[in-house]
Design an enzyme around this catalytic site. Structure first.
Site, short mmCIF file in Angstrom:
data_model
loop_
_atom_site.label_atom_id
_atom_site.label_comp_id
_atom_site.label_asym_id
_atom_site.label_seq_id
_atom_site.Cartn_x
_atom_site.Cartn_y
_atom_site.Cartn_z
CB SER A 103 -0.85 -0.03 1.26
OG SER A 103 -1.22 1.26 1.63
CB SER A 104 0.63 4.56 -1.60
OG SER A 104 -0.66 4.90 -1.17
CB CYS A 105 0.10 3.77 4.14
SG CYS A 105 0.07 2.02 4.45
CE1 TYR A 132 -3.46 -2.18 5.90
CE2 TYR A 132 -2.72 -0.13 4.90
CZ TYR A 132 -3.36 -1.35 4.80
OH TYR A 132 -3.90 -1.72 3.60
CE LYS A 136 -1.06 -3.87 3.46
NZ LYS A 136 -1.51 -4.96 2.61
CG HIS A 176 -11.54 3.39 1.05
ND1 HIS A 176 -11.50 2.17 0.43
CD2 HIS A 176 -10.83 3.26 2.20
CE1 HIS A 176 -10.79 1.33 1.17
NE2 HIS A 176 -10.38 1.96 2.24
N1 LIG Z 1 -8.65 -0.62 -1.13
C1 LIG Z 1 -7.64 0.17 -1.47
O1 LIG Z 1 -7.80 1.38 -1.78
C2 LIG Z 1 -6.24 -0.40 -1.52
C3 LIG Z 1 -5.21 0.42 -2.02
C4 LIG Z 1 -3.92 -0.07 -2.04
C5 LIG Z 1 -3.66 -1.35 -1.58
N2 LIG Z 1 -4.66 -2.12 -1.11
C6 LIG Z 1 -4.31 -3.45 -0.59
O2 LIG Z 1 -5.01 -4.46 -1.28
C7 LIG Z 1 -5.33 -5.53 -0.39
C8 LIG Z 1 -6.83 -5.81 -0.45
O3 LIG Z 1 -7.55 -4.63 -0.09
P1 LIG Z 1 -9.12 -4.57 -0.23
O4 LIG Z 1 -9.49 -3.15 -0.34
O5 LIG Z 1 -9.59 -5.55 -1.24
O6 LIG Z 1 -9.56 -5.08 1.24
P2 LIG Z 1 -11.01 -5.49 1.76
O7 LIG Z 1 -12.04 -5.17 0.74
O8 LIG Z 1 -11.15 -4.93 3.13
O9 LIG Z 1 -10.92 -7.08 1.88
C9 LIG Z 1 -10.13 -7.68 2.86
C10 LIG Z 1 -10.10 -9.18 2.61
O10 LIG Z 1 -9.21 -9.77 3.56
C11 LIG Z 1 -9.81 -10.97 4.04
N3 LIG Z 1 -9.33 -11.26 5.39
C12 LIG Z 1 -9.36 -10.44 6.48
N4 LIG Z 1 -8.90 -11.10 7.56
C13 LIG Z 1 -8.57 -12.36 7.15
C14 LIG Z 1 -8.05 -13.50 7.79
N5 LIG Z 1 -7.76 -13.50 9.11
N6 LIG Z 1 -7.84 -14.62 7.06
C15 LIG Z 1 -8.13 -14.66 5.75
N7 LIG Z 1 -8.63 -13.60 5.06
C16 LIG Z 1 -8.85 -12.47 5.77
C17 LIG Z 1 -11.30 -10.70 4.02
O11 LIG Z 1 -11.95 -11.96 3.95
P3 LIG Z 1 -13.43 -12.28 4.55
O12 LIG Z 1 -14.37 -11.30 3.91
O13 LIG Z 1 -13.70 -13.69 4.16
O14 LIG Z 1 -13.32 -12.05 6.03
C18 LIG Z 1 -11.45 -9.87 2.74
O15 LIG Z 1 -11.63 -10.73 1.64
C19 LIG Z 1 -4.82 -5.11 0.99
O16 LIG Z 1 -3.54 -5.65 1.19
C20 LIG Z 1 -4.69 -3.59 0.87
O17 LIG Z 1 -3.68 -3.06 1.69
C21 LIG Z 1 -5.96 -1.69 -1.08
#
Ligand SMILES: NC(=O)c1ccc[n+]([C@@H]2O[C@H](COP(=O)([O-])OP(=O)(O)OC[C@H]3O[C@@H](n4cnc5c(N)ncnc54)[C@H](OP(=O)(O)O)[C@@H]3O)[C@@H](O)[C@H]2O)c1
Length: 310
Positions: A103-105, A132, A136, A176
């Protein structure tokens, strides 16, 4: 390819699953109930039984500033434990390729924009999401160390800019920026308000990419994984002001009112833009323009939250 996607129910995971390029793979997409990444033994067992060719690690505890400030222990330990458990289990079982989502953080708070990959761990982190960010950075470094010890194990990290799109979070408690703007604008339209409030003067700049474009990049990364660097930013390569995001959303809803700027409220960092030279060198560029991305996200919101139609 037999592909394991962790976090398959999340925004990134769902955009991967919906992407046409991923239909030709055999997808393993366990929920956190089926595979709790906080349980190392369960992860080893799962990998031994299912033997994926490739892992995309898109699971995590993800949240906005408020959630990060309130639960720093969970943001640090859960993200660190999930990443360490998965990477070390993959190393033990010998899964050859793994793509980790950063993540960009991860960038220092005072790093100059555009943020270049080599600046990670070169300065103090933003305190509001430090836990966080530390997790990362640590998981990304573990990818590097595992590869350094065994070059047959290619474990690499992408650093996406902020994302928005289908499967975004619209609940005001953890939404967000863009979903929050969409919900706010819709409310203004439904309730006949003449103006929408914006915190600060709207000039702070942010880079938000439509999540399907990240899925596009990940598809390319899979096919050219050997060429990918250990760390690669993925973003638009340019940014918009907060006011631009409000304006584009207002246009999509045909909102005719104006904006009221609350200058007593904080605006956050002036800019956060990732340097996309490495991604662009692979011949990739994000395809979705802001207007199209916002319109598709609104359509998703209205589909998913039926009461949300104007
Ligand atoms: N969203 C953004 O703007 C953004 C930007 C940059 C990078 N990212 C990165 O991309 C990745 C995904 O982000 P996202 O936005 O898709 O997140 P999200 O929508 O919050 O989804 C999180 C996922 O993680 C799973 N999870 C949480 N705890 C878990 C555990 N203990 N065991 C197994 N699975 C678990 C959840 O599964 P369940 O639903 O089954 O619990 C869910 O599928 C992250 O690493 C984030 O840092 C996101």
């Amino acid at each position: 390819m037999k592909l394991l996607i962790t976090g398959a129910s999340g925004m990134v995971g769902q955009n991967l699953i919906e992407h046409p390029d991923f239909q030709s793979h055999t997808l393993l997409r366990p929920s956190s109930k089926e595979l709790n990444l906080l349980n190392r033994d369960a992860v080893v067992e799962y990998l031994k039984t299912n033997t994926p060719d490739f892992i995309i690690h898109a699971a995590g505890r993800v949240g906005g500033i408020q959630a990060n400030i309130k639960h720093p222990v969970a943001f640090l330990t859960e993200n660190m434990d999930m990443g360490f458990n998965l990477l070390l289990a993959a190393q033990a079982v010998g899964i050859p390729q793994l793509l980790n989502l950063g993540s960009s953080c991860m960038y220092p708070r005072n790093a100059p924009n555009p943020l270049k990959e080599e600046l990670v761990l070169k300065g103090e982190l933003e305190p509001t999401n430090e836990g966080y960010a530390i997790a990362k950075c640590a998981v990304s470094r573990l990818c590097d160390y595992i590869h350094a010890e065994n070059e047959n194990l290619q474990y690499k990290t992408l650093i996406p800019c902020n994302l928005y799109g289908r499967w975004d979070k619209f609940d005001p408690k953890n939404s967000h920026l863009i979903p929050a703007i969409i919900a706010k604008t819709l409310k203004a339209v439904q309730e006949g308000h003449h103006s929408i409030e914006i915190w600060g003067d709207g000039s702070a700049r942010r880079e938000f990419m439509y999540a399907e474009d990240l899925a596009d990049f990940i598809s390319l990364a899979l096919s050219r994984f050997e060429e990918l660097e250990q760390l690669t930013n993925v973003g638009l390569g340019f940014d918009y002001s907060i006011k631009d995001y409000y304006q584009a959303t207002a246009e999509s809803f045909s909102f005719k009112g104006g904006f009221a700027f609350d200058l007593s409220k904080p605006t956050g960092m002036k800019q956060k833009l990732v340097d996309c030279k490495r991604a662009h060198a692979l011949g990739w560029k994000a395809k979705t323009d802001l207007k199209t991305g916002i319109s598709k996200t609104i359509a998703f919101y209205q589909e998913e939250y039926r009461g949300a139609s104007v």
